[in-house]
Design an enzyme around this catalytic site. Structure first.
Site, mmCIF file in Angstrom:
data_model
loop_
_atom_site.group_PDB
_atom_site.id
_atom_site.type_symbol
_atom_site.label_atom_id
_atom_site.label_comp_id
_atom_site.label_asym_id
_atom_site.label_seq_id
_atom_site.Cartn_x
_atom_site.Cartn_y
_atom_site.Cartn_z
ATOM 1 N N VAL A 17 0.836 -1.199 0.000
ATOM 2 C CA VAL A 17 0.000 0.000 0.000
ATOM 3 C C VAL A 17 0.877 1.258 0.000
ATOM 4 C CG1 VAL A 17 -0.252 0.055 2.539
ATOM 5 C CG2 VAL A 17 -2.010 1.085 1.100
ATOM 6 N N LYS A 21 0.629 2.289 -6.825
ATOM 7 C CA LYS A 21 -0.126 1.567 -7.859
ATOM 8 C C LYS A 21 -1.154 2.475 -8.541
ATOM 9 C CE LYS A 21 -1.431 -1.412 -4.806
ATOM 10 N NZ LYS A 21 -0.602 -0.939 -3.696
ATOM 11 N N HIS A 95 -7.027 -3.677 -0.814
ATOM 12 C CA HIS A 95 -6.033 -4.721 -0.773
ATOM 13 C C HIS A 95 -6.650 -6.119 -0.761
ATOM 14 C CE1 HIS A 95 -2.270 -6.513 0.236
ATOM 15 N NE2 HIS A 95 -2.743 -7.004 1.356
ATOM 16 N N GLY A 461 -28.481 -50.006 15.587
ATOM 17 C CA GLY A 461 -29.901 -49.636 15.583
ATOM 18 C C GLY A 461 -30.433 -49.269 14.204
ATOM 19 N N LYS A 462 -29.684 -49.558 13.175
ATOM 20 C CA LYS A 462 -30.091 -49.138 11.824
ATOM 21 C C LYS A 462 -31.436 -49.747 11.414
ATOM 22 C CE LYS A 462 -26.386 -50.775 9.846
ATOM 23 N NZ LYS A 462 -25.782 -51.321 11.082
ATOM 24 N N SER A 530 -22.047 -50.183 5.781
ATOM 25 C CA SER A 530 -21.229 -49.353 4.885
ATOM 26 C C SER A 530 -20.058 -48.710 5.630
ATOM 27 C CB SER A 530 -22.059 -48.313 4.135
ATOM 28 O OG SER A 530 -23.053 -47.739 4.921
HETATM 29 P P1 GDP Z 1 -1.130 2.807 -3.894
HETATM 30 O O1 GDP Z 1 -1.629 2.608 -2.495
HETATM 31 O O2 GDP Z 1 -0.063 1.822 -4.222
HETATM 32 O O3 GDP Z 1 -2.189 2.882 -4.935
HETATM 33 O O4 GDP Z 1 -0.356 4.207 -3.873
HETATM 34 P P2 GDP Z 1 -0.769 5.615 -4.499
HETATM 35 O O5 GDP Z 1 -0.704 5.565 -5.969
HETATM 36 O O6 GDP Z 1 -2.027 6.089 -3.859
HETATM 37 O O7 GDP Z 1 0.449 6.508 -4.040
HETATM 38 C C1 GDP Z 1 0.728 6.772 -2.672
HETATM 39 C C2 GDP Z 1 1.406 8.106 -2.525
HETATM 40 O O8 GDP Z 1 2.684 8.071 -3.178
HETATM 41 C C3 GDP Z 1 0.628 9.255 -3.184
HETATM 42 O O9 GDP Z 1 0.634 10.365 -2.318
HETATM 43 C C4 GDP Z 1 1.395 9.544 -4.456
HETATM 44 O O10 GDP Z 1 1.327 10.887 -4.875
HETATM 45 C C5 GDP Z 1 2.811 9.192 -4.047
HETATM 46 N N1 GDP Z 1 3.622 8.817 -5.214
HETATM 47 C C6 GDP Z 1 3.321 7.923 -6.168
HETATM 48 N N2 GDP Z 1 4.302 7.849 -7.083
HETATM 49 C C7 GDP Z 1 5.250 8.738 -6.704
HETATM 50 C C8 GDP Z 1 6.517 9.117 -7.250
HETATM 51 O O11 GDP Z 1 6.968 8.639 -8.281
HETATM 52 N N3 GDP Z 1 7.208 10.041 -6.542
HETATM 53 C C9 GDP Z 1 6.751 10.592 -5.396
HETATM 54 N N4 GDP Z 1 7.480 11.481 -4.785
HETATM 55 N N5 GDP Z 1 5.565 10.259 -4.874
HETATM 56 C C10 GDP Z 1 4.819 9.348 -5.504
#
Ligand code: GDP
Length: 619
Positions: A17, A21, A95, A461-462, A530
């Site tokens: 997290v 992503k 997640h 007892g069947k 059985s």
């Molecule tokens: P997820 O939980 O994996 O979906 O993560 P998020 O995409 O929500 O990103 C989490 C935090 O990381 C956010 O505040 C984004 O702006 C920051 N973030 C994502 N990619 C980058 C990056 O390449 N550089 C920096 N500095 N921050 C990033």
């Protein structure tokens, strides 16, 4: 080729997290020009108005919620396109939801991007997700080391994470095609190279994705057509379902599992089709009609005669547990296998894997988010494919309290195949359909037909309970008939002794006869010791919808005291061989639908319990 004709590739983007992503997904959409007109600007403006800093994840969330409102067929998937192909992202809003999708096969992705935050390094989930990819056999993998800006575009730090993670993945048998330093937020090495650092000369994320190979092998696998429903139109029966793998053609000889019924495909029906289909391949939802009418049900799996799934009643698997409640012994779970549902019990935990260091531990139950190798016991016989041979059908889902609580992949390498139980020796048989149907009989009788399969030691007892129950049912106007060990062995089974083989054959014949009685609308009460679980499993598999296992419980000591026929005395004196409870085993059923404890209840109370059971289940 127009864009609508382009191939699709399903990918997953996984990672701990906050490792970026959602940001990457938003970027991929934007940088490939795949966003709806004005979407990006609108979200930027909204952020400005509220005085918030723009986040790419807002864009991803907005796209996701539009999908969820049901405009598309599958709300969990979103698309972007490159010159080469369309990409379907199996999105991961939460997640748990995401892991569930992955493990259940809702997301049969062909490739994956594993994301790691360069500043945070490898986290527990970075490892767990890598492990899941290896479990699911996903071999096309990119590692994206994100937020490279936060480590000052430092090559040495990048290499350190890269080396450590590659070592971990190598132990799992995963060799990523690329490891790419990116900044998802700023767009470095997503669609374009970076002006911030020059030490990396490899492909961007998009270039790396386009290097993946399309792996559409499903048509080349053996036929598996999963029955979803059977529709009756005038005199025709259309068996509807989905071709999961392989191909099916008119004239093919097919076999249904687990019922083991054979048939020949007469026609292939396609909803709204304008041409005649002689053949259908993997991925298509179709209907088929058969040359002979046979009775088949939802959940059965169709295959060709030469490449059959195994029919087993226990299976080895690697399972990922998502349930809030732990996976434990002595509890019945529902297993979904294709469109079929089976009752299963956890039989053995071989090992629980600690994905952090890949060590294995012994445990008595499996907690949420644990991966383990286990053996499940199935009620009845079910058709199984090995995951390595058929990734579509070689997986299952476990349901606990109406929620998907786990999923896993099947290993059939050590599975005993019980298909021979079903073998029909005579050729040229065709099934005759009754003019008066089972449903007609239910209407007339006012109750369903079925089999009350009494099992228990001699003198438990069947027979007494069977007689008393029958009397009560008769008074209540319920049709029933007793098949008893003694009377069957004097007639139909007079050629059989008490060896294990003869006992199995005895049960096989009784099960077949009981099925006919049940189909005729009767409640059949069978009173046979059985003793072996596998025989009772088989009996259940002959008529799964009719079968009720009623365990008539009394231990050997109680039965010896009763000994109404003097058999225990004779067995103790060595005058009877293979006597259950004395010189042969009795396997207590793990799957009883009802337990009648004759050692601790009067006959009257036992009969009341049985009558109530009949009223609950057959009215
Ligand atoms: P997820 O939980 O994996 O979906 O993560 P998020 O995409 O929500 O990103 C989490 C935090 O990381 C956010 O505040 C984004 O702006 C920051 N973030 C994502 N990619 C980058 C990056 O390449 N550089 C920096 N500095 N921050 C990033």
């Amino acid at each position: 080729m127009t864009s609508t004709q382009k191939e699709n590739m399903k990918i997953v983007i996984v990672g701990h997290v906050d490792h970026g992503k959602s940001t990457l997904i938003g970027r991929l959409f934007h940088d490939t020009g795949s966003l709806p007109e004005g979407k990006f600007e609108k979200i930027k403006n909204d952020c400005q108005k509220r005085g918030m800093e723009f986040e790419w994840s807002f864009l991803t969330d907005a796209l996701q919620s539009e999908r969820n409102q049901g405009v598309t067929i599958d709300s969990s998937q979103i698309f972007f396109k490159t010159a080469k192909r369309n990409y379907v992202i199996i999105d991961a809003p939460g997640h748990q939801e995401f892991l569930k999708n992955m493990i259940t096969g809702a997301t049969a992705s062909e490739a994956a991007i594993l994301m790691i935050d360069a500043n945070e390094g490898i986290k527990e989930n970075s490892k767990k997700h890598g492990y899941l990819l290896s479990l699911l056999g996903i071999k096309q993998v990119i590692v994206a080391i994100n937020k490279i800006d936060l480590i000052g575009f430092n090559e040495a730090k990048f290499n350190q994470i890269k080396d450590e993670y590659l070592q971990y993945l190598k132990n799992l048998g995963i060799v990523p095609q690329q490891v790419i330093p990116i900044s998802a937020r700023d767009g470095d090495f997503i669609a374009t190279k970076s002006t911030n650092f020059s030490w990396y000369q490899g492909p961007t994320i998009l270039e790396a994705l386009d290097l993946f190979q399309k792996q559409d092998e499903t048509e080349k696998l053996p036929l598996r057509f999963v029955v979803q429903d059977v529709y009756k139109f005038d005199e025709r029966r259309i068996i509807a379902g989905r071709v999961e793998t392989g191909q099916i053609a008119v004239g093919d000889k097919i076999i249904f599992s687990p019922s083991n019924k054979e048939a020949v495909v007469k026609s292939i029906e396609m909803f709204g089709a304008t041409k005649i289909w002689n053949k259908a391949g993997a991925g298509l939802s179709i209907g088929i009609t058969l040359q002979d009418q046979i009775f088949v049900e939802r959940g059965e799996v169709v295959s060709h005669l030469e490449n059959l799934p195994k029919l087993g009643n226990e299976f080895l698997s690697k399972i990922f547990w998502l349930g809030e409640k732990k996976l434990e012994f002595s509890k019945a779970y529902k297993m979904k296998l294709g469109t079929a549902e089976y009752v299963v019990h956890l039989q053995e935990i071989l090992r629980v894997v600690d994905t952090n260091n890949l060590t294995e531990q012994k445990q008595n139950s499996i907690q949420r988010n644990q991966i383990a190798e286990v053996i499940f016991k199935v009620r009845g016989l079910a058709p199984f494919d090995d995951f390595t041979q058929n990734p579509k059908t070689g997986r299952f889902v476990i349901v606990d309290d109406f929620e998907i609580a786990g999923g896993g992949i099947i290993n059939t390498s050590t599975m005993r195949d019980y298909r021979h139980f079903h073998e029909v020796k005579s050729q040229n048989l065709s099934s005759e359909e009754q003019q008066i149907t089972y449903l007609d009989r239910i209407k007339i009788n006012g109750h369903k037909g079925g089999i009350l399969w009494f099992t228990g030691l001699s003198a438990s007892g069947k027979s007494t309970l069977a007689r008393e129950l029958q009397r009560e049912l008769f008074k209540a106007g319920i049709q029933s008939y007793i098949l008893d060990g003694d009377n069957i062995r004097k007639g139909l089974n007079s050629d059989l002794g008490f060896s294990q083989q003869d006992r199995s054959e005895n049960i096989r014949r009784v099960a077949e006869v009981a099925k006919l009685f049940a189909d005729s609308g009767q409640i059949v009460i069978t009173a046979f010791i059985s003793p072996y679980q596998k025989d009772r499993d088989f009996a259940r598999s002959v008529a799964p919808n009719f079968f009720h296992n009623i365990y008539i419980k009394a231990d050997v000591e109680d039965c010896k005291k009763r000994d109404p026929k003097g058999l225990y005395k004779k067995a103790a004196a060595g005058q009877i061989t293979n006597f259950t409870g004395v010189s042969d085993i009795y396997e207590v059923p793990f799957d009883a639908d009802c337990v009648i404890d004759t050692a601790n209840c009067s006959i009257e109370d036992c009969v009341i319990k049985l009558v109530e059971y009949v009223h609950r289940n057959f009215k």
